[in-house]
Motif scaffolding. Structure first.
Motif, short mmCIF file in Angstrom:
data_model
loop_
_atom_site.label_atom_id
_atom_site.label_comp_id
_atom_site.label_asym_id
_atom_site.label_seq_id
_atom_site.Cartn_x
_atom_site.Cartn_y
_atom_site.Cartn_z
N THR A 170 9.40 -6.19 5.95
CA THR A 170 7.67 -6.77 6.29
C THR A 170 7.86 -6.01 4.57
N VAL A 171 6.05 -6.46 4.64
CA VAL A 171 5.51 -5.72 2.97
C VAL A 171 3.66 -5.99 3.62
N ILE A 172 3.66 -4.32 2.37
CA ILE A 172 2.85 -4.09 2.86
C ILE A 172 1.53 -4.08 1.94
N ILE A 173 0.48 -3.81 2.00
CA ILE A 173 -0.57 -4.08 1.37
C ILE A 173 -1.57 -2.67 2.00
N GLN A 174 -1.97 -1.53 0.81
CA GLN A 174 -3.45 -1.04 1.56
C GLN A 174 -4.52 -1.09 1.10
N THR A 175 -5.46 -0.45 1.37
CA THR A 175 -6.58 -1.22 0.25
C THR A 175 -7.37 0.00 0.79
N SER A 176 -8.91 -0.02 0.50
CA SER A 176 -9.99 1.01 1.11
C SER A 176 -11.13 0.54 1.62
N ASN A 177 -10.97 -0.77 1.41
CA ASN A 177 -11.92 -1.92 2.00
C ASN A 177 -12.12 -2.65 3.39
N LEU A 178 -11.01 -1.58 3.75
CA LEU A 178 -10.62 -3.09 4.94
C LEU A 178 -11.85 -3.84 5.62
N LYS A 179 -12.50 -3.32 5.84
CA LYS A 179 -14.23 -3.61 6.17
C LYS A 179 -14.64 -4.57 5.31
N GLY A 180 -14.52 -5.42 4.21
CA GLY A 180 -15.10 -5.75 3.19
C GLY A 180 -14.32 -7.43 2.82
N ILE A 181 -12.58 -7.29 3.73
CA ILE A 181 -11.91 -8.40 3.86
C ILE A 181 -12.97 -9.77 3.99
N LYS A 182 -12.79 -10.84 3.84
CA LYS A 182 -13.50 -12.01 3.73
C LYS A 182 -12.74 -12.90 4.70
N SER A 183 -11.95 -12.87 4.15
CA SER A 183 -11.13 -14.28 5.23
C SER A 183 -9.41 -13.95 5.53
N GLU A 184 -8.61 -14.50 6.00
CA GLU A 184 -7.69 -14.32 6.30
C GLU A 184 -6.45 -13.78 5.12
N MET A 185 -6.13 -13.03 5.22
CA MET A 185 -4.93 -12.34 4.41
C MET A 185 -3.12 -13.07 4.55
N LEU A 186 -3.06 -14.14 3.81
CA LEU A 186 -1.57 -14.69 4.14
C LEU A 186 -0.48 -14.13 3.04
N LEU A 187 0.71 -14.17 3.52
CA LEU A 187 1.66 -13.60 2.35
C LEU A 187 2.56 -15.00 1.98
N LYS A 188 2.32 -15.73 0.52
CA LYS A 188 3.50 -16.82 1.15
C LYS A 188 4.49 -16.17 -0.56
N LEU A 189 6.15 -16.49 0.58
CA LEU A 189 6.92 -15.60 -0.03
C LEU A 189 8.04 -16.91 0.02
N ASN A 190 8.60 -17.36 -1.64
CA ASN A 190 9.28 -18.57 -1.34
C ASN A 190 8.79 -19.26 -0.60
N ASN A 191 9.56 -20.12 0.57
CA ASN A 191 8.96 -21.09 0.95
C ASN A 191 7.96 -21.08 2.04
N ASN A 192 7.82 -19.43 2.42
CA ASN A 192 7.52 -19.50 3.56
C ASN A 192 6.09 -18.32 4.04
N THR A 193 5.53 -18.91 5.18
CA THR A 193 4.06 -17.77 5.02
C THR A 193 4.09 -17.07 6.50
N TYR A 194 3.33 -15.87 5.81
CA TYR A 194 3.19 -14.33 6.55
C TYR A 194 2.42 -14.23 6.96
N ALA A 195 1.64 -13.76 8.14
CA ALA A 195 0.30 -13.29 8.51
C ALA A 195 0.12 -12.29 8.30
N PHE A 196 -1.23 -11.27 7.79
CA PHE A 196 -0.95 -9.71 7.88
C PHE A 196 -1.80 -9.27 9.17
N GLN A 197 -1.51 -8.49 9.53
CA GLN A 197 -2.54 -8.03 10.32
C GLN A 197 -2.36 -5.93 10.27
N THR A 198 -3.68 -5.03 10.93
CA THR A 198 -3.41 -4.31 10.38
C THR A 198 -2.97 -3.55 11.23
N ASN A 199 -2.35 -2.11 10.11
CA ASN A 199 -1.59 -1.50 11.26
C ASN A 199 -1.37 0.03 10.84
#
Length: 456
Positions: free
Chosen positions: A164-193
């Motif tokens: 998987t791919v991980i991103i850490q941030t100090s401001n989870l509450k401030g995210i305004k839109s869905e986050m998507l990872l584009k890796l090569n030719n595919n797109t992956y969604a993020f969930q909080t964990n």
């Protein structure tokens, strides 16, 4: 006996009126006494400033806190093995068992490029102001084929289908839109964990869906793109985890403060009233950590860099800086009255000195209270004009002639103007203040040269 006491009192009274030393002691004592209400003024300013910080924190919590982005980090599970030996009583022999453990490797990207566009503005609640922003952050880069053989991990022990791919941030509450990872030719969604393998406290973890094995080729680099939109406040930072990390930031905020371990390139940095543009480039040789980590995500917040969006000098800071010159204002004003009294032989009662001192202190209460409902310049003009007019009219009743009150009014005007200039300056405040005080001292020495200090 009564005549003796009366005579002593008359001598003491005449000494106070005629002796320069007595007047100097009296003026110095009053200046010290007036430091008490001046200290209360400073406490009032600090109290109002704390109230402002509390309100600003409330605004920021509702809008969005500061932004720190740590990632994207490639997370690959791998197998490790351990052997245990158990003695079997029945067979009188030892049984060896091999246990398999699942651990995680955290891989940083080979290149990390970020483009940050910030739209800043000020939010007000009542009299208080906070700097907030909306930002679009675009991350791109690539991962090189993963090889952990130097860390004792075989390729066949890597569990590619669970990566998987991980991103850490100090401001989870401030995210305004869905986050998507584009890796090569595919797109992956993020969930909080919740990531128990992280050493970074106060950071929230976002983890992608499982990466398709074909997107993590063993021969070619894997390119990624991620878009993040935040509501935030105070500052934006990233951690330079790419072997080569670049960041380009543009904003309409005119007063940026660049922070962290790395400063932007001077050649491309531009700051104007319309905003700023800054570019950073950090190489792996500039920071002391590797690209591969086992078992734990290291805490690398000390390497973060970015920009602080700040109100450069707010009203309370200006009022506090102004109040620090209160002793100087009172001392110089009393010195002017003392010199006039000494040169013109006009008697000024200690009570009159005290009234003038209290009028000078009222300037700061007016300044603080008016600046909460207006800008600092208007508050300073209103407070300064009111006090100067009051003292000038009052001194007219003391000094009888018009030339001395006029001189006092002009002197106070020059003094308050001088202090206003100093508190507006930052880099040259000490230089201008030192030159101004030197000029004032020269003027006092020139005027006082005719006083006979040996008389009393």
């Amino acid at each position: 006996m009564e005549n003796t006491n009366t005579s002593s009192q008359n001598k003491f009274g005449n000494w106070l009126k005629t002796s320069i030393t007595a007047r100097m002691l009296m003026v110095g004592f009053l200046v010290i006494i007036l430091l008490i209400p001046l200290a209360f003024i400073n406490n009032l300013i600090n109290e109002r400033a704390l109230r402002q910080n509390h309100v600003i924190n409330e605004i920021n919590e509702k809008w969005g806190n500061h932004v720190l982005v740590y990632g994207p980090i490639l997370k690959i599970p791998y197998k490790s093995y351990s052997e245990t030996t158990t003695y079997v009583e029945k067979t009188k022999s030892y049984l060896k068992e091999t246990q398999t453990h699942i651990n995680y490797a955290y891989i940083f990207p080979e290149t990390l490029n970020s483009t940050v566009k910030v739209n800043s503005k000020s939010l007000n609640r009542g009299n208080f102001e906070s700097a907030v922003f909306t930002t679009n952050m675009h991350f791109s880069g690539d991962y090189i084929p993963t090889d952990l053989s130097l860390k004792g991990i075989k390729q066949e022990d890597l569990i590619w289908e669970k990566a998987t791919v991980i991103i850490q941030t100090s401001n989870l509450k401030g995210i305004k839109s869905e986050m998507l990872l584009k890796l090569n030719n595919n797109t992956y969604a993020f969930q909080t964990n919740f990531n128990e393998d992280s050493n970074t406290e106060q950071l929230n973890t976002l983890e992608s869906d499982f990466i398709k094995v074909d997107d993590l080729s063993k021969q070619d680099n894997a390119s990624f793109n991620i878009e993040m939109n935040f509501n935030g406040s105070k500052q934006i930072e990233i951690i330079p985890i790419g072997k080569t990390t670049t960041m380009s930031m543009t904003s309409n905020w005119a007063d940026p403060s660049f922070m962290g371990n790395y400063l932007p390139n001077d050649e491309t940095k531009k700051i104007s009233k319309a905003g700023f543009k800054a570019d950073w480039k950090v190489l792996h040789i500039n920071r002391a950590f590797s690209q591969q980590h086992l078992n734990k995500i290291p805490n690398l917040k000390e390497f973060a860099f970015g920009t602080k969006f700040m109100v450069m000098v707010d009203e309370y800071q200006k009022s506090e800086r102004s109040a620090k010159y209160g002793f100087l204002v009172i001392g110089l004003t009393f010195l002017i009255f003392f010199l006039i009294q000494t040169l013109s032989k006009i008697n000024i009662h200690p009570f009159q000195y005290l009234m003038i001192g209290l009028a000078l202190i009222m300037f700061y209460t007016l300044l603080v209270s008016i600046s909460e409902h207006s800008n600092f310049l208007k508050a300073y003009l209103i407070a300064g004009t009111s006090v100067i007019v009051l003292i000038t009219l009052y001194s007219k009743s003391i000094l009888t002639t018009f030339k001395f009150p006029l001189f006092i009014g002009l002197s106070l005007t020059a003094l308050y103007t001088f202090i206003y200039v100093i508190i507006q300056l930052e880099n040259y405040a000490l230089l201008v203040g030192s030159i101004g005080l030197f000029i004032i001292l020269s003027a006092v020495m020139y005027v006082s040269r005719k006083i006979d200090w040996n008389n009393g």
